[in-house]
Write a protein that holds these residues in place. Sequence first.
Motif, PDB file in Angstrom:
ATOM      1  N   VAL A  27       0.849  -1.192   0.000  1.00 29.81           N
ATOM      2  CA  VAL A  27       0.000   0.000   0.000  1.00 29.81           C
ATOM      3  C   VAL A  27       0.882   1.239   0.000  1.00 29.81           C
ATOM      4  O   VAL A  27       1.808   1.345   0.810  1.00 29.81           O
ATOM      5  CB  VAL A  27      -0.926   0.049   1.234  1.00 29.81           C
ATOM      6  N   LEU A  28       0.577   2.143  -0.915  1.00 30.97           N
ATOM      7  CA  LEU A  28       1.273   3.422  -0.961  1.00 30.97           C
ATOM      8  C   LEU A  28       0.245   4.524  -0.756  1.00 30.97           C
ATOM      9  O   LEU A  28      -0.643   4.713  -1.592  1.00 30.97           O
ATOM     10  CB  LEU A  28       1.991   3.605  -2.297  1.00 30.97           C
ATOM     11  N   PHE A  29       0.344   5.213   0.370  1.00 31.02           N
ATOM     12  CA  PHE A  29      -0.463   6.401   0.605  1.00 31.02           C
ATOM     13  C   PHE A  29       0.294   7.544  -0.056  1.00 31.02           C
ATOM     14  O   PHE A  29       1.446   7.811   0.295  1.00 31.02           O
ATOM     15  CB  PHE A  29      -0.623   6.658   2.107  1.00 31.02           C
ATOM     16  N   MET A  30      -0.344   8.180  -1.023  1.00 33.11           N
ATOM     17  CA  MET A  30       0.382   9.144  -1.850  1.00 33.11           C
ATOM     18  C   MET A  30      -0.508  10.301  -2.253  1.00 33.11           C
ATOM     19  O   MET A  30      -1.729  10.256  -2.064  1.00 33.11           O
ATOM     20  CB  MET A  30       0.916   8.454  -3.105  1.00 33.11           C
ATOM     21  N   LYS A  31       0.104  11.311  -2.834  1.00 35.66           N
ATOM     22  CA  LYS A  31      -0.646  12.428  -3.415  1.00 35.66           C
ATOM     23  C   LYS A  31      -0.882  12.087  -4.882  1.00 35.66           C
ATOM     24  O   LYS A  31       0.051  11.983  -5.660  1.00 35.66           O
ATOM     25  CB  LYS A  31       0.141  13.724  -3.275  1.00 35.66           C
TER      26      LYS A  31
ATOM     27  N   ALA B 161      -1.336   6.226  -8.914  1.00 38.79           N
ATOM     28  CA  ALA B 161      -0.170   5.656  -9.607  1.00 38.79           C
ATOM     29  C   ALA B 161      -0.146   6.106 -11.063  1.00 38.79           C
ATOM     30  O   ALA B 161       0.918   6.303 -11.640  1.00 38.79           O
ATOM     31  CB  ALA B 161      -0.191   4.136  -9.516  1.00 38.79           C
ATOM     32  N   GLN B 162      -1.320   6.276 -11.659  1.00 41.39           N
ATOM     33  CA  GLN B 162      -1.401   6.711 -13.054  1.00 41.39           C
ATOM     34  C   GLN B 162      -1.201   8.219 -13.199  1.00 41.39           C
ATOM     35  O   GLN B 162      -0.791   8.679 -14.256  1.00 41.39           O
ATOM     36  CB  GLN B 162      -2.768   6.333 -13.652  1.00 41.39           C
TER      37      GLN B 162
ATOM     38  N   GLY C  48       6.208  15.162  -6.966  1.00 37.22           N
ATOM     39  CA  GLY C  48       7.401  14.470  -7.426  1.00 37.22           C
ATOM     40  C   GLY C  48       7.809  13.303  -6.551  1.00 37.22           C
ATOM     41  O   GLY C  48       8.271  12.276  -7.053  1.00 37.22           O
ATOM     42  N   PHE C  49       7.641  13.437  -5.241  1.00 35.03           N
ATOM     43  CA  PHE C  49       8.022  12.361  -4.334  1.00 35.03           C
ATOM     44  C   PHE C  49       7.142  11.130  -4.558  1.00 35.03           C
ATOM     45  O   PHE C  49       7.620  10.004  -4.586  1.00 35.03           O
ATOM     46  CB  PHE C  49       7.959  12.811  -2.878  1.00 35.03           C
ATOM     47  N   SER C  50       5.848  11.363  -4.709  1.00 30.76           N
ATOM     48  CA  SER C  50       4.931  10.253  -4.968  1.00 30.76           C
ATOM     49  C   SER C  50       5.258   9.596  -6.305  1.00 30.76           C
ATOM     50  O   SER C  50       5.254   8.372  -6.428  1.00 30.76           O
ATOM     51  CB  SER C  50       3.478  10.735  -4.952  1.00 30.76           C
TER      52      SER C  50
ATOM     53  N   THR D  85      -2.855   1.921  -4.156  1.00 29.50           N
ATOM     54  CA  THR D  85      -2.567   3.291  -3.738  1.00 29.50           C
ATOM     55  C   THR D  85      -3.794   3.930  -3.124  1.00 29.50           C
ATOM     56  O   THR D  85      -4.927   3.588  -3.463  1.00 29.50           O
ATOM     57  CB  THR D  85      -2.082   4.157  -4.922  1.00 29.50           C
ATOM     58  N   VAL D  86      -3.543   4.839  -2.201  1.00 29.98           N
ATOM     59  CA  VAL D  86      -4.591   5.637  -1.577  1.00 29.98           C
ATOM     60  C   VAL D  86      -4.208   7.097  -1.790  1.00 29.98           C
ATOM     61  O   VAL D  86      -3.133   7.527  -1.384  1.00 29.98           O
ATOM     62  CB  VAL D  86      -4.711   5.331  -0.065  1.00 29.98           C
ATOM     63  N   ASN D  87      -5.088   7.841  -2.459  1.00 33.25           N
ATOM     64  CA  ASN D  87      -4.851   9.245  -2.741  1.00 33.25           C
ATOM     65  C   ASN D  87      -5.231  10.065  -1.509  1.00 33.25           C
ATOM     66  O   ASN D  87      -6.411  10.266  -1.234  1.00 33.25           O
ATOM     67  CB  ASN D  87      -5.677   9.669  -3.957  1.00 33.25           C
TER      68      ASN D  87
END
Length: 106
Positions: free
Chosen positions: A17-21, A24-25, A30-32, A49-51
Amino acid sequence: MSVMERIQAEVEAHPIVLFMKGTAQFPMCGFSSRAVQALKAAGATSLHTVNVLEDPEIRANLPRYSNWPTFPQLFIHGELIGGCDITLELYESGELARMISETQSQ
């Protein structure tokens, strides 16, 4: 369900799981984007992923849940791995590919 329970449910329901801004698409920082690139290059095919930009409660409470202040945040098998810098270091060392391979073979 409380926000902490929702976070826990996301982490437990998916091996990676990637919690990100953003997504994935369409990463929105930039970090995400770099974290997603490293995960894909390391062989992650079951990346969830979780936005955090779409859920202000998760965005506000995830740092308290994980004790990690920034985004993105990578969890593998329910364990916080870290943010972008740690993900990139693990990718460069080959450790991320090993972790992902073990996760996806289970």
